[in-house]
Design an enzyme around this catalytic site. Structure first.
Site, PDB file in Angstrom:
ATOM      1  CG  ASP A  76      -0.328  -0.156   2.519  1.00 54.29           C
ATOM      2  OD1 ASP A  76       0.798  -0.680   2.577  1.00 54.29           O
ATOM      3  OD2 ASP A  76      -0.930   0.234   3.540  1.00 54.29           O
ATOM      4  CG  ASP A 162       2.047   2.337   7.299  1.00 61.83           C
ATOM      5  OD1 ASP A 162       1.500   3.428   7.074  1.00 61.83           O
ATOM      6  OD2 ASP A 162       1.709   1.272   6.761  1.00 61.83           O
ATOM      7  CG  ASP A 194      -0.210   4.985  10.496  1.00 62.25           C
ATOM      8  OD1 ASP A 194      -1.356   4.842  10.040  1.00 62.25           O
ATOM      9  OD2 ASP A 194       0.497   4.035  10.893  1.00 62.25           O
ATOM     10  N   GLY A 365       0.770  -3.405  13.098  1.00 59.44           N
ATOM     11  CA  GLY A 365       2.026  -2.660  12.936  1.00 59.44           C
ATOM     12  C   GLY A 365       1.811  -1.154  13.082  1.00 59.44           C
ATOM     13  CG  HIS A 366      -0.833   0.568  11.305  1.00 57.54           C
ATOM     14  ND1 HIS A 366      -0.350   1.436  10.353  1.00 57.54           N
ATOM     15  CD2 HIS A 366      -1.078  -0.598  10.666  1.00 57.54           C
ATOM     16  CE1 HIS A 366      -0.322   0.811   9.187  1.00 57.54           C
ATOM     17  NE2 HIS A 366      -0.755  -0.420   9.350  1.00 57.54           N
TER      18      HIS A 366
END
Length: 553
Positions: A76, A162, A194, A365-366
């Protein structure tokens, strides 16, 4: 660059949606693109492979573009490079692993020769046109992720990429808190941050927390273990190999995209495979089930599509069987949750043990809300722009920013294509630029638009009816027909009466056209279509696509 410089931020993708991230930073007449991602198609995009940003605005300003910066190697953020670089051959800047992964995408499209890659390392400052760009290490679910600080005459703009604040990352590469705080101390004009997990309270667990869950599953499992994840979730892949080695299991990497990523990461030193753990696909069926791990992803690295295809197109890899343990280490991509849950149900019916997000099979992962607050507190920006997320996430992130003291007037929740102009004194929304979705289907980029999708939707919902009529050239009389072919509308053998009535209606329409001396084929076709459409709707409440075909003899 000097006083009176004009700084604009123009998102072209990633706002109000998950994926196809792309933001333009413009200072005076020069532009820099950050990220260049794809989005997975939503359910209603029938037959579409991927969605990429609309770059009309970039093509109109091609001479102003100085380069593309990619923050990390997820699809992405880098997946649209092959499509964009075909139209805009500009230099690409990124870290070692990010560029290595980008190269595999370009290879697939036979494009790597035409591209200039500039490798950067965290803490490096690079001149791109008259921009001074600095790269800052952050943690994410893939190695080599960076945030970007762009030094402009009016102040610094920071784009987080990210990120999450992982205190115990798998590769021991900690976020560069010190540099972020230094930049904050010196004064930051704008922070673009993010928003993917802005709705989640607290902190996102460390990537290392997934190791404990994996280990527990490996310890308890008596049969095959199937781990499905994004091809680019390198930390999860690394942990799978480590745990497999510990429990003396062999790992088979299934699927082209996963194999490529493993190869690239290994070649560049980002993946360590314990000796004797990796087994090639040729010999996997000699290994007993309790010693086997299948590591898989799906089409385009979308993990669950491999599972949904039941599970692999490669027939040598037999289907799921009772006693399998399936670990789904990924969140469903927005829009396909239903099919994911259906897949999990199907696996449970088969007698497989399934671990997914709800059961600790996946760690995001955010950054969650507390980390988002910490990022804003470290940076203390004048202006705050939430990016990367569906609209409700952006709004939630804006509230988080208000909670930690950013002034309401200095928070801008944008939409793709909106232009935000910033000066140290004020931020204001200027005009819009072209932004939207370009659909990729097979080799066609952008040739499938709303009208084709509408037709596909109609075909999928009500089917098609083809009416074939043969007309004499001399007399203009109907010689043969009308014959009818139905697909996906009604089963002809069981609807003979309906079809006979429909034929009568068509004949009447043709006679009327004959009486009125209508010889224009387009007009005759329209008459037939209108009469049939009305008749069929009355009889069946369905609206099939009607295709009249007229032949002359």
């Amino acid at each position: 660059m000097g006083a009176g410089d004009k700084v604009s931020i123009i998102p072209l993708g990633g706002l109000g949606e998950i994926g196809k991230n792309m933001t333009v930073i413009k200072v005076n007449q020069e532009m820099l693109i950050i990220d260049c991602g794809i989005m997975f198609p939503e359910d209603e995009m029938l037959g579409i492979d991927v969605v990429i940003p609309d770059i009309t605005y970039l093509l109109e300003n091609r001479d102003a573009i100085r380069g593309i910066i990619v923050t990390h190697g997820h699809e992405d953020h880098i997946g649209a490079l092959p499509y964009i670089l075909k139209e805009l051959p500009v230099p690409v800047y990124g870290t070692k692993l990010t560029l290595a992964l980008a190269e595999t995408y370009l290879k697939e499209q036979n494009m790597q020769a035409a591209t200039t890659f500039h490798r950067v390392t965290p803490r490096e400052c690079v001149r791109i046109g008259s921009f001074r760009v600095e790269f800052i290490r952050v943690c994410h679910s893939i190695a080599d992720a960076v945030a970007v600080a762009i030094h402009t005459p009016d102040g610094v703009i920071i784009h987080t990429g990210d990120f999450k604040f992982d205190q115990t990352p798998v590769d021991d590469e900690i976020t560069d808190y010190y540099r972020l705080a230094q930049l904050g101390e010196a004064g930051v004009l704008a922070l673009l941050s993010d928003s993917t997990n802005a709705e989640k309270t607290g902190f996102t667990p460390s990537e290392k927390a997934a190791y404990g869950k994996l280990e527990e599953v490996f310890r308890l499992s008596k049969g095959r273990i199937i781990v499905t994840t994004f091809a680019s979730s390198l930390y999860r892949i690394q942990q799978t190999f480590q745990v497999a080695a510990r429990y003396r299991r062999k790992v088979v990497v299934v699927g082209k995209s996963m194999q490529e990523v493993v190869q690239v990461a290994r070649a560049n030193g980002y993946l360590e495979i314990p000796p004797g753990t990796l087994c090639d696909e040729e010999n996997w069926n000699t290994i007993p089930n309790d010693k086997l791990v299948l590591l898989t992803t799906g089409h385009l690295g979308e993990p669950l599509s491999a599972l949904m295809r039941g599970p692999w197109t490669d027939t040598r890899l037999s289907n799921y069987q009772p006693g399998d343990t399936v670990i789904i280490s990924a969140s469903p991509v927005a829009g396909n949750e239903k099919s994911v849950h259906r897949t999990i149900d199907g696996l449970c019916k088969l007698g497989a043990d399934v671990y997914h997000e709800a059961s600790g099979g996946h760690i995001s992962g955010h950054a969650s809300q507390e980390e988002l607050k910490m990022m804003i507190n470290l940076i203390r920006p004048k202006y705050f722009i939430p990016i990367q997320g569906e609209y409700r996430m952006l709004i939630r992130h804006a509230k988080v920013a208000r909670d930690v003291g950013v002034a309401q007037d200095n928070i801008f929740v944008l939409e793709n294509g909106q232009v935000l102009e910033l000066t140290p004194k004020k931020g204001s929304l200027a005009s819009r630029v072209a932004a939207g979705r370009v659909l990729v289907d097979g080799l066609g980029v952008g040739d499938v638009g709303n009208i084709v999708l509408r037709d596909r939707r109609q075909l999928s919902q009500d089917g098609i009816l083809i009416v074939v009529i043969t007309i004499s050239k001399e007399s203009g009389q109907v010689v043969a027909g009308p014959d009818m072919v139905s697909r996906g509308f009604v089963y002809v053998r069981e609807a003979e009466e309906l079809m006979e009535e429909a034929k009568v209606k068509v004949r009447q329409a043709l006679e009327k056209s004959g009486e009125r001396r209508v010889t224009e084929w387009a007009a005759i076709k329209t008459n037939v279509r209108d009469v049939l459409s009305k008749f069929l709707y009355e009889k069946t409440r369905r609206r099939p696509m009607i295709l009249p075909i007229i032949m002359e003899v």
